[in-house]
Motif scaffolding. Structure first.
Motif, PDB file in Angstrom:
ATOM      1  N   VAL A 175     -14.362  -6.305 -68.976  1.00  0.00           N
ATOM      2  CA  VAL A 175     -14.688  -5.208 -68.052  1.00  0.00           C
ATOM      3  C   VAL A 175     -16.176  -5.217 -67.696  1.00  0.00           C
ATOM      4  CG1 VAL A 175     -14.810  -2.681 -67.872  1.00  0.00           C
ATOM      5  CG2 VAL A 175     -12.718  -3.777 -68.686  1.00  0.00           C
ATOM      6  N   ALA A 176     -17.004  -5.723 -68.595  1.00  0.00           N
ATOM      7  CA  ALA A 176     -18.428  -5.850 -68.272  1.00  0.00           C
ATOM      8  C   ALA A 176     -18.630  -6.837 -67.119  1.00  0.00           C
ATOM      9  CB  ALA A 176     -19.209  -6.301 -69.498  1.00  0.00           C
ATOM     10  N   LEU A 177     -17.766  -7.843 -67.018  1.00  0.00           N
ATOM     11  CA  LEU A 177     -17.860  -8.829 -65.935  1.00  0.00           C
ATOM     12  C   LEU A 177     -17.179  -8.346 -64.657  1.00  0.00           C
ATOM     13  CD1 LEU A 177     -16.972 -12.014 -68.043  1.00  0.00           C
ATOM     14  CD2 LEU A 177     -19.246 -11.294 -67.278  1.00  0.00           C
ATOM     15  N   ALA A 178     -16.064  -7.652 -64.806  1.00  0.00           N
ATOM     16  CA  ALA A 178     -15.276  -7.166 -63.667  1.00  0.00           C
ATOM     17  C   ALA A 178     -15.002  -5.687 -63.900  1.00  0.00           C
ATOM     18  CB  ALA A 178     -13.976  -7.957 -63.539  1.00  0.00           C
ATOM     19  N   SER A 217      -8.641  -6.399 -63.303  1.00  0.00           N
ATOM     20  CA  SER A 217      -7.619  -7.406 -63.591  1.00  0.00           C
ATOM     21  C   SER A 217      -8.223  -8.591 -64.312  1.00  0.00           C
ATOM     22  CB  SER A 217      -6.941  -7.883 -62.295  1.00  0.00           C
ATOM     23  OG  SER A 217      -6.159  -6.870 -61.714  1.00  0.00           O
ATOM     24  N   LEU A 218      -7.343  -9.369 -64.922  1.00  0.00           N
ATOM     25  CA  LEU A 218      -7.695 -10.618 -65.585  1.00  0.00           C
ATOM     26  C   LEU A 218      -6.734 -11.681 -65.104  1.00  0.00           C
ATOM     27  CD1 LEU A 218      -7.810  -9.141 -69.216  1.00  0.00           C
ATOM     28  CD2 LEU A 218      -9.712  -9.260 -67.590  1.00  0.00           C
ATOM     29  N   ASP A 272      -5.897  -0.881 -50.790  1.00  0.00           N
ATOM     30  CA  ASP A 272      -6.782  -0.136 -49.895  1.00  0.00           C
ATOM     31  C   ASP A 272      -5.948   0.287 -48.691  1.00  0.00           C
ATOM     32  OD1 ASP A 272      -6.529  -2.438 -48.346  1.00  0.00           O
ATOM     33  OD2 ASP A 272      -8.562  -3.142 -48.731  1.00  0.00           O
ATOM     34  N   ARG A 273      -6.597   0.678 -47.605  1.00  0.00           N
ATOM     35  CA  ARG A 273      -5.858   1.149 -46.431  1.00  0.00           C
ATOM     36  C   ARG A 273      -4.981   0.057 -45.812  1.00  0.00           C
ATOM     37  NH1 ARG A 273      -7.216   6.081 -44.305  1.00  0.00           N
ATOM     38  NH2 ARG A 273      -9.041   7.121 -45.215  1.00  0.00           N
ATOM     39  N   LYS A 274      -5.245  -1.197 -46.162  1.00  0.00           N
ATOM     40  CA  LYS A 274      -4.419  -2.302 -45.639  1.00  0.00           C
ATOM     41  C   LYS A 274      -3.130  -2.478 -46.434  1.00  0.00           C
ATOM     42  CE  LYS A 274      -8.441  -4.922 -44.014  1.00  0.00           C
ATOM     43  NZ  LYS A 274      -9.218  -6.174 -44.184  1.00  0.00           N
ATOM     44  N   GLY A 275      -3.021  -1.810 -47.596  1.00  0.00           N
ATOM     45  CA  GLY A 275      -1.807  -1.904 -48.391  1.00  0.00           C
ATOM     46  C   GLY A 275      -2.040  -2.496 -49.764  1.00  0.00           C
ATOM     47  N   TYR A 276      -0.929  -2.702 -50.482  1.00  0.00           N
ATOM     48  CA  TYR A 276      -0.948  -3.249 -51.833  1.00  0.00           C
ATOM     49  C   TYR A 276      -0.846  -4.770 -51.762  1.00  0.00           C
ATOM     50  CZ  TYR A 276       0.538   1.554 -52.810  1.00  0.00           C
ATOM     51  OH  TYR A 276       0.640   2.917 -52.866  1.00  0.00           O
ATOM     52  N   ARG A 277      -1.611  -5.459 -52.615  1.00  0.00           N
ATOM     53  CA  ARG A 277      -1.566  -6.915 -52.590  1.00  0.00           C
ATOM     54  C   ARG A 277      -2.331  -7.487 -53.790  1.00  0.00           C
ATOM     55  NH1 ARG A 277      -5.239  -4.798 -49.224  1.00  0.00           N
ATOM     56  NH2 ARG A 277      -7.302  -5.718 -49.029  1.00  0.00           N
ATOM     57  N   TYR A 278      -2.215  -8.805 -53.962  1.00  0.00           N
ATOM     58  CA  TYR A 278      -2.978  -9.519 -54.966  1.00  0.00           C
ATOM     59  C   TYR A 278      -4.124 -10.261 -54.282  1.00  0.00           C
ATOM     60  CZ  TYR A 278       0.492  -8.532 -58.516  1.00  0.00           C
ATOM     61  OH  TYR A 278       1.317  -7.879 -59.401  1.00  0.00           O
ATOM     62  N   VAL A 279      -5.277 -10.262 -54.927  1.00  0.00           N
ATOM     63  CA  VAL A 279      -6.455 -10.943 -54.399  1.00  0.00           C
ATOM     64  C   VAL A 279      -7.050 -11.818 -55.509  1.00  0.00           C
ATOM     65  CG1 VAL A 279      -6.962  -9.159 -52.679  1.00  0.00           C
ATOM     66  CG2 VAL A 279      -7.952  -8.974 -54.977  1.00  0.00           C
ATOM     67  N   GLU A 280      -7.864 -12.778 -55.112  1.00  0.00           N
ATOM     68  CA  GLU A 280      -8.395 -13.742 -56.083  1.00  0.00           C
ATOM     69  C   GLU A 280      -9.744 -13.345 -56.657  1.00  0.00           C
ATOM     70  OE1 GLU A 280      -8.240 -17.668 -54.445  1.00  0.00           O
ATOM     71  OE2 GLU A 280      -6.054 -17.767 -54.647  1.00  0.00           O
ATOM     72  N   SER A 314     -16.342  -6.723 -56.282  1.00  0.00           N
ATOM     73  CA  SER A 314     -17.755  -7.114 -56.304  1.00  0.00           C
ATOM     74  C   SER A 314     -17.968  -8.538 -55.823  1.00  0.00           C
ATOM     75  CB  SER A 314     -18.313  -6.974 -57.717  1.00  0.00           C
ATOM     76  OG  SER A 314     -17.710  -7.943 -58.582  1.00  0.00           O
ATOM     77  N   GLY A 315     -16.892  -9.322 -55.738  1.00  0.00           N
ATOM     78  CA  GLY A 315     -16.988 -10.725 -55.334  1.00  0.00           C
ATOM     79  C   GLY A 315     -16.871 -11.712 -56.471  1.00  0.00           C
ATOM     80  N   VAL A 316     -16.927 -11.253 -57.720  1.00  0.00           N
ATOM     81  CA  VAL A 316     -16.821 -12.175 -58.849  1.00  0.00           C
ATOM     82  C   VAL A 316     -15.355 -12.539 -59.091  1.00  0.00           C
ATOM     83  CG1 VAL A 316     -18.892 -11.217 -59.917  1.00  0.00           C
ATOM     84  CG2 VAL A 316     -16.639 -10.375 -60.618  1.00  0.00           C
ATOM     85  N   ALA A 317     -15.135 -13.695 -59.699  1.00  0.00           N
ATOM     86  CA  ALA A 317     -13.784 -14.088 -60.076  1.00  0.00           C
ATOM     87  C   ALA A 317     -13.291 -13.189 -61.205  1.00  0.00           C
ATOM     88  CB  ALA A 317     -13.774 -15.546 -60.510  1.00  0.00           C
ATOM     89  N   TRP A 318     -11.982 -12.977 -61.258  1.00  0.00           N
ATOM     90  CA  TRP A 318     -11.422 -12.203 -62.360  1.00  0.00           C
ATOM     91  C   TRP A 318     -11.623 -12.967 -63.669  1.00  0.00           C
ATOM     92  CZ3 TRP A 318     -10.411  -7.592 -60.550  1.00  0.00           C
ATOM     93  CH2 TRP A 318      -9.917  -7.421 -59.258  1.00  0.00           C
ATOM     94  N   PRO A 319     -11.979 -12.298 -64.756  1.00  0.00           N
ATOM     95  CA  PRO A 319     -12.109 -12.986 -66.045  1.00  0.00           C
ATOM     96  C   PRO A 319     -10.756 -13.540 -66.510  1.00  0.00           C
ATOM     97  CG  PRO A 319     -13.162 -10.812 -66.097  1.00  0.00           C
ATOM     98  CD  PRO A 319     -12.363 -10.878 -64.833  1.00  0.00           C
TER      99      PRO A 319
END
Length: 197
Positions: free
Chosen positions: A29-32, A51-52, A60-68, A72-77
């Protein structure tokens, strides 16, 4: 009557293993950091999350989805090995999880009835691990208006939703705040492991 494919493993994770896992999660959580996503209707969720793994769940307003990547722009741990071991134990033979959603429930947080249906392969289970204060968990049927039943999920419990239960409506009515000493300041962490693609 519980839906076919719903399995609850009480106290699967021992107290010392729970404490070690919380330490691992603090580093992640410190990273993400935790954030409160917006619903498609523009309201912030009452649960804070991160997420990890390869993917993270996002809204968000565009809907539910998975992102990479984290907002903040960092990769998920990466998913900690101890969490992957729980998946292997609770869902033997399933594909490796690609996302571990980390939800933090504060004292008044809850989550309304919903289905987990943003994943491409619905034949794969969802595995959920509870840490900290108990939650009153509600589970229903395949339709929103179906009868529901509720039970407590306590720290160390693992819930598997597979087969017919993979698509049931479910949610968290409330947190029994202050019942566990695992998390400093109280609250509940829920880890939800999913195969995304």
């Amino acid at each position: 009557m519980q839906p076919e494919g719903l399995f609850l493993y009480k106290g699967l994770l021992a107290p010392d293993a729970q404490a070690a896992l919380v330490s691992d999660l603090r580093e992640a959580v410190a990273l993400a950091p935790l954030f409160a996503p917006l619903t498609p209707w523009g309201k912030p969720m009452r649960v804070r999350m991160t997420s990890l793994g390869r993917f993270g769940w996002y809204s968000d307003r565009k809907g539910y989805r998975y992102v990479e990547r984290h907002p903040s722009g960092v990769a998920w741990p990466p998913i900690p090995p101890a969490v992957l071991a729980i998946w292997d134990q609770a869902a033997p033979g399933a594909r490796a999880p690609e996302c571990c959603l980390v939800n933090y429930y504060a004292e008044k947080a809850a989550m309304g009835l919903h289905q987990d249906r943003d994943e491409a392969d619905m034949s794969q289970p969802v595995v959920s691990l509870s840490l900290g204060d108990p939650a009153l968990f509600r589970v229903g049927g395949l339709e929103r208006g179906a009868p529901t039943t509720s039970f407590d999920l306590e720290s160390g419990d693992v819930l598997v939703m597979s087969g017919a239960a993979r698509r049931v409506f479910h949610g968290v009515d409330r947190i029994r705040f202050g019942r566990s000493s695992l998390l400093k300041g109280g609250g509940r962490i829920n880890l939800t492991l999913r195969v995304v693609t």
